[in-house]
Design an enzyme around this catalytic site. Structure first.
Site, short mmCIF file in Angstrom:
data_model
loop_
_atom_site.label_atom_id
_atom_site.label_comp_id
_atom_site.label_asym_id
_atom_site.label_seq_id
_atom_site.Cartn_x
_atom_site.Cartn_y
_atom_site.Cartn_z
N ALA A 1 -1.72 -4.23 -17.55
CA ALA A 1 -2.77 -4.23 -16.51
C ALA A 1 -2.12 -4.13 -15.14
O ALA A 1 -1.00 -4.60 -14.92
CB ALA A 1 -3.63 -5.48 -16.62
N GLN B 1 3.05 8.65 -12.72
CA GLN B 1 4.43 8.17 -12.93
C GLN B 1 4.87 8.42 -14.37
O GLN B 1 5.99 8.85 -14.63
CB GLN B 1 4.53 6.66 -12.65
CG GLN B 1 4.25 6.25 -11.23
CD GLN B 1 5.46 6.47 -10.34
OE1 GLN B 1 6.48 6.99 -10.79
NE2 GLN B 1 5.34 6.12 -9.09
N SER C 1 -8.50 9.05 -8.08
CA SER C 1 -7.31 9.24 -7.24
C SER C 1 -7.60 9.58 -5.78
O SER C 1 -7.20 10.63 -5.29
CB SER C 1 -6.45 10.35 -7.87
OG SER C 1 -5.18 10.37 -7.25
N THR D 1 -2.06 6.41 -10.44
CA THR D 1 -0.63 6.34 -10.11
C THR D 1 0.19 6.12 -11.38
O THR D 1 1.25 6.73 -11.56
CB THR D 1 -0.36 5.20 -9.10
OG1 THR D 1 -1.25 5.36 -8.01
CG2 THR D 1 1.05 5.22 -8.58
N LYS E 1 17.66 -10.56 22.18
CA LYS E 1 17.26 -11.66 21.29
C LYS E 1 15.79 -11.40 20.97
O LYS E 1 14.90 -11.73 21.74
CB LYS E 1 17.43 -13.00 22.01
CG LYS E 1 18.58 -13.80 21.44
CD LYS E 1 18.54 -15.23 21.88
CE LYS E 1 19.38 -15.42 23.11
NZ LYS E 1 19.19 -16.56 23.91
N CYS F 1 -8.23 3.09 1.01
CA CYS F 1 -7.87 2.46 2.28
C CYS F 1 -8.28 3.32 3.47
O CYS F 1 -8.48 2.81 4.58
CB CYS F 1 -6.36 2.21 2.33
SG CYS F 1 -5.73 1.44 0.84
N THR G 1 -0.05 -7.82 -20.74
CA THR G 1 -0.98 -8.92 -20.97
C THR G 1 -0.46 -9.69 -22.18
O THR G 1 0.62 -9.39 -22.70
CB THR G 1 -2.40 -8.38 -21.27
OG1 THR G 1 -2.35 -7.71 -22.54
CG2 THR G 1 -2.86 -7.41 -20.19
N ASN G 2 -1.25 -10.62 -22.67
CA ASN G 2 -0.82 -11.37 -23.86
C ASN G 2 -0.93 -10.53 -25.13
O ASN G 2 -0.46 -10.94 -26.19
CB ASN G 2 -1.65 -12.64 -24.01
CG ASN G 2 -3.12 -12.34 -24.18
OD1 ASN G 2 -3.70 -11.59 -23.39
ND2 ASN G 2 -3.75 -12.89 -25.20
P1 FAD Z 1 -9.62 0.73 -7.77
O1 FAD Z 1 -8.89 1.61 -6.84
O2 FAD Z 1 -10.86 0.05 -7.28
O3 FAD Z 1 -9.99 1.59 -9.05
C1 FAD Z 1 -10.60 1.04 -10.17
C2 FAD Z 1 -11.39 2.13 -10.87
O4 FAD Z 1 -11.66 1.70 -12.20
C3 FAD Z 1 -12.72 2.42 -10.24
O5 FAD Z 1 -12.84 3.77 -9.90
C4 FAD Z 1 -13.74 2.02 -11.30
O6 FAD Z 1 -14.88 2.87 -11.33
C5 FAD Z 1 -12.94 2.16 -12.57
N1 FAD Z 1 -13.42 1.31 -13.66
C6 FAD Z 1 -13.68 -0.02 -13.61
N2 FAD Z 1 -14.05 -0.48 -14.81
C7 FAD Z 1 -14.02 0.57 -15.64
C8 FAD Z 1 -14.31 0.73 -17.02
N3 FAD Z 1 -14.68 -0.32 -17.76
N4 FAD Z 1 -14.20 1.96 -17.56
C9 FAD Z 1 -13.78 3.02 -16.82
N5 FAD Z 1 -13.51 2.93 -15.50
C10 FAD Z 1 -13.62 1.73 -14.93
N6 FAD Z 1 -5.27 -2.03 0.43
C11 FAD Z 1 -4.20 -2.05 1.26
O7 FAD Z 1 -3.10 -2.40 0.83
N7 FAD Z 1 -4.32 -1.68 2.57
C12 FAD Z 1 -5.50 -1.26 3.09
O8 FAD Z 1 -5.59 -0.92 4.27
C13 FAD Z 1 -6.65 -1.24 2.25
N8 FAD Z 1 -7.84 -0.83 2.72
C14 FAD Z 1 -8.91 -0.78 1.87
C15 FAD Z 1 -10.13 -0.35 2.37
C16 FAD Z 1 -11.23 -0.27 1.53
C17 FAD Z 1 -12.54 0.18 2.09
C18 FAD Z 1 -11.10 -0.62 0.16
C19 FAD Z 1 -12.29 -0.55 -0.75
C20 FAD Z 1 -9.90 -1.06 -0.34
C21 FAD Z 1 -8.79 -1.14 0.50
N9 FAD Z 1 -7.55 -1.59 0.04
C22 FAD Z 1 -6.48 -1.64 0.89
C23 FAD Z 1 -7.38 -2.06 -1.36
C24 FAD Z 1 -6.82 -0.98 -2.27
O9 FAD Z 1 -7.60 0.17 -2.14
C25 FAD Z 1 -6.83 -1.53 -3.68
O10 FAD Z 1 -5.88 -2.55 -3.75
C26 FAD Z 1 -6.54 -0.49 -4.75
O11 FAD Z 1 -7.44 0.57 -4.69
C27 FAD Z 1 -6.61 -1.16 -6.13
O12 FAD Z 1 -6.47 -0.20 -7.14
P2 FAD Z 1 -7.12 -0.45 -8.57
O13 FAD Z 1 -6.70 0.70 -9.41
O14 FAD Z 1 -6.86 -1.82 -9.03
O15 FAD Z 1 -8.71 -0.41 -8.31
#
Ligand code: FAD
Length: 447
Positions: free
Chosen positions: A275, A19, A39, A15, A428, A43, A268-269
Site C-alpha cells: 500500500a 516505476q 495520473s 507512479t 551566520k 497539487c 501490509t500484513n
Molecule cells: P490519490 O491521488 O487521491 O488517488 C487515489 C485514487 O484512487 C483516486 O483517483 C480514486 O478514485 C482511486 N480509488 C479509490 N478507491 C478505489 C477503488 N476501490 N477502486 C479503484 N480506484 C479507487 N501534496 C503535497 O505534497 N503538496 C501539495 O501542495 C499538495 N496539494 C494538494 C492540493 C489538493 C487540492 C489535493 C487534493 C491534494 C494535494 N496534495 C498535496 C496531496 C497529494 O495530492 C496526495 O498526497 C497524493 O495525491 C496522494 O496520492 P494517492 O495515490 O494516495 O491518492
C-alpha cells in the site's frame, strides 16, 4: 509472468506502475481506477482555478493511452470493491456497464487515497464542491463560468482551504472564509499565525471564525452563529478520510482511523499486498511513532520502494517521514516538519526561536524570517521545526529536513556551511543562529 493489480490510478498508483514498468519491461500491470482520470497533479488543481497554471491539461501527466503504449493496462470507471488476499483475487465493478468480475493477482498495490470530507449541511447542495480530482476541478470551473460567480465561500482554513481562498482571490472572486476553529491553519503555532488575519483582511477576504455552515437555502448559507451569508458557490476543504472501506473483511490490518498499516517495504500484513499514498500509516523518520501524512512526497517515495521490492530488490526501504510541508499564502510561505504540537507533549524538549533577515540586513529587499525548533532535551534532536516568512522559507525547511534525516542535531546546525553572498543569506545564517542558541540552551540544561 507475474501479474500486478494496482487500485487507484493517480499519484501513488500511476507512479508505482511507471516505476515498475521502468524496472521490469515484462511484468503484467493493470490499474483499476474508479474515477474518470488518472495520473494528474492534484497539487496543481487550485492553481489552475487561480489561473497560474494556464492550461488544465498541463496537470495531466499520463493517460490510459500513454500507459497502453508502455504495455500497462488502465481500466477507468472500474472500482475494486473487495479483496481476498488468501486467494489472491480482487472483486472489480465495471461502473459503466454495471458488471462485477474477479481478477487474480500475484502482487496487489493499494493506492486508494482519501475521500474529501463534507459537512452534513453541504450534502446535496448543488453549489457545494470539494476539490480533490480533475472531475471536481471541471465541475468548479463550469459552475464559475455558467453562473458567472463573483462571490464564494471557502469552508475550512487548512491548506486546501487557504490555497483555494488565495486562488479565488487571484481570479477576482470575493471570498468568505468560514472556519469552525478559533484559529486559522492548525499546523502552525497560534502565536506565529497573526499574519494570516492581516493578510486575509488586506486581500479583502471576509473571515468567519468559530462558526460553521448549518443550512443552505438557495444562494444563502446560515452559520451556526445565526449569521446569513451569500453563498452562490461553496468549496469545502476540511480534510480527508482514507478510502479503505472496500478492505473490510480482507484481513488487511488498518489502524483505528482506517489507514492501512505498512512496513518499511510498503507491505501490509498480507503477503503480496502493498500500500502507498494518503491511505497508509507509516512511521516518523526521527522518532519511533506511527504517522499518516497525506502528502505527495511519501507517495512517490513509497512507489519507488514498492516497485523495487516487487522486482526483487528489497534493499530499498521507506525510512519514514518527517511530514515536511510548505504552503504559499499570498505573500507568505509557511513550512513545518516533524511532530505536531500535541504529539510534542510526549517528548521532553526546549524551544529555540530565532528571527532575523533572510539575507544581509543592509540589502534593501531583505525581509524577516522566523524559525522555531523544538529540541529534545536529552539528545538535541529536532523534533519539530517551523519556518515562516515571505522569502527563503523553502530553502530553510529543506535544509532542516535533510539535516534531520542525516542525523543532525539542533546544535549541529551551527556547523552548517551556507552559501553566502549578501543577496542570499548572512555569514551566520538564520539556521546557524538556531544552532548557536540550541548549544547555549543545552549547556544551561545540563550544567
Ligand atoms: P490519490 O491521488 O487521491 O488517488 C487515489 C485514487 O484512487 C483516486 O483517483 C480514486 O478514485 C482511486 N480509488 C479509490 N478507491 C478505489 C477503488 N476501490 N477502486 C479503484 N480506484 C479507487 N501534496 C503535497 O505534497 N503538496 C501539495 O501542495 C499538495 N496539494 C494538494 C492540493 C489538493 C487540492 C489535493 C487534493 C491534494 C494535494 N496534495 C498535496 C496531496 C497529494 O495530492 C496526495 O498526497 C497524493 O495525491 C496522494 O496520492 P494517492 O495515490 O494516495 O491518492
Amino acid at each position: 509472468m507475474a501479474k500486478v493489480i494496482i487500485v487507484g490510478g493517480v499519484a501513488g498508483g500511476a507512479t508505482t506502475a511507471a516505476q515498475l514498468r521502468r524496472i521490469d519491461p515484462e511484468i503484467d500491470i493493470t490499474i483499476y481506477e474508479k474515477g474518470r482520470d488518472i495520473s494528474y497533479g492534484n497539487c496543481g488543481l487550485p492553481y489552475h482555478i487561480g489561473g497560474e497554471v494556464a492550461e488544465r491539461d498541463q496537470l495531466v501527466a499520463a493517460t490510459p493511452e500513454s500507459f497502453a503504449e508502455r504495455d500497462v493496462t488502465v481500466e477507468i470507471f472500474h472500482e475494486v470493491t473487495a479483496v481476498d488476499p488468501d486467494n489472491r483475487t480482487v472483486q472489480v465493478k465495471d461502473i459503466r456497464n454495471d458488471r462485477t468480475f474477479d481478477a487474480a493477482y500475484d502482487y496487489l498495490i493499494l493506492s486508494p487515497g482519501g475521500s474529501p470530507r463534507l459537512i452534513p449541511a453541504l450534502l446535496d447542495v448543488p453549489q457545494a464542491f470539494v476539490l480533490h480530482s480533475l472531475e471536481h476541478l471541471d465541475e468548479i470551473k463550469a459552475h464559475i463560468e455558467e453562473k458567472n460567480i463573483t462571490r464564494a465561500v471557502v469552508v475550512g482554513a487548512g491548506y486546501i482551504g487557504l490555497e483555494m481562498a488565495e486562488n479565488l482571490v487571484h481570479r477576482g472572486i470575493e471570498v468568505t472564509l468560514v472556519h469552525r476553529d478559533t484559529e486559522i491553519y492548525r499546523p502552525l503555532e497560534s502565536d506565529m499565525s497573526d499574519f494570516f488575519m492581516e493578510e486575509l483582511k488586506s486581500r479583502g477576504v471576509d473571515v468567519k471564525l468559530d462558526t460553521e455552515i448549518v443550512e443552505v437555502s438557495g444562494d444563502t448559507a446560515t452559520l451556526s452563529n445565526g449569521e446569513k451569508i451569500e453563498a452562490p458557490m461553496i468549496i469545502a476543504g476540511i480534510g480527508i478520510t482514507p478510502r479503505t472501506d472496500f478492505l473490510e473483511g480482507s484481513g488487511i490490518i488498518l489502524n483505528d482511523e482506517g489507514y492501512i498499516c505498512t512496513d518499511k517495504h510498503g507491505c501490509t500484513n498480507k503477503e503480496g499486498v502493498y500500500a502507498v499514498g494518503d491511505a497508509i500509516e507509516t512511521n516518523y523518520h526521527h522518532v519511533d511513532r506511527p504517522v499518516h501524512v497525506a502528502l505527495a512526497w511519501g507517495a512517490h517515495r513509497m512507489a519507488y520502494v514498492i516497485s523495487n521490492q516487487i522486482s526483487g530488490d528489497s534493499s530499498v526501504c521507506f525510512e519514514g517521514l518527517l511530514g515536511t510541508n510548505i504552503i504559499r499564502f499570498f505573500d507568505y510561505d509557511i513550512a513545518t516538519l516533524g511532530l505536531t504540537e500535541p504529539e510534542l507533549a510526549d517528548y521532553p524538549h526546549f524551544v529555540v526561536d530565532h528571527r532575523q533577515k533572510n539575507k544581509a540586513g543592509y540589502m534593501s529587499d531583505s525581509v524577516p524570517i522566523h524559525v522555531r525548533a523544538y529540541v529534545g532535551k536529552d539528545d538535541g534532536k529536532i523534533l519539530r521545526a517551523v519556518v515562516v516568512g515571505t522569502e527563503g522559507v523553502d530553502k530553510r525547511i529543506d535544509i532542516l529536513s535533510a539535516h534531520i534525516r542525516l542525523g543532525g542535531t539542533a546544535m549541529d546546525l551551527a556547523n552548517i556551511e551556507v552559501a553566502y553572498s549578501p543577496p542570499y543569506s548572512s555569514p551566520k545564517s538564520v539556521l546557524n543562529m538556531v544552532g548557536y542558541k540550541a548549544i547555549e540552551k543545552m549547556k544551561k540544561i545540563h550544567e
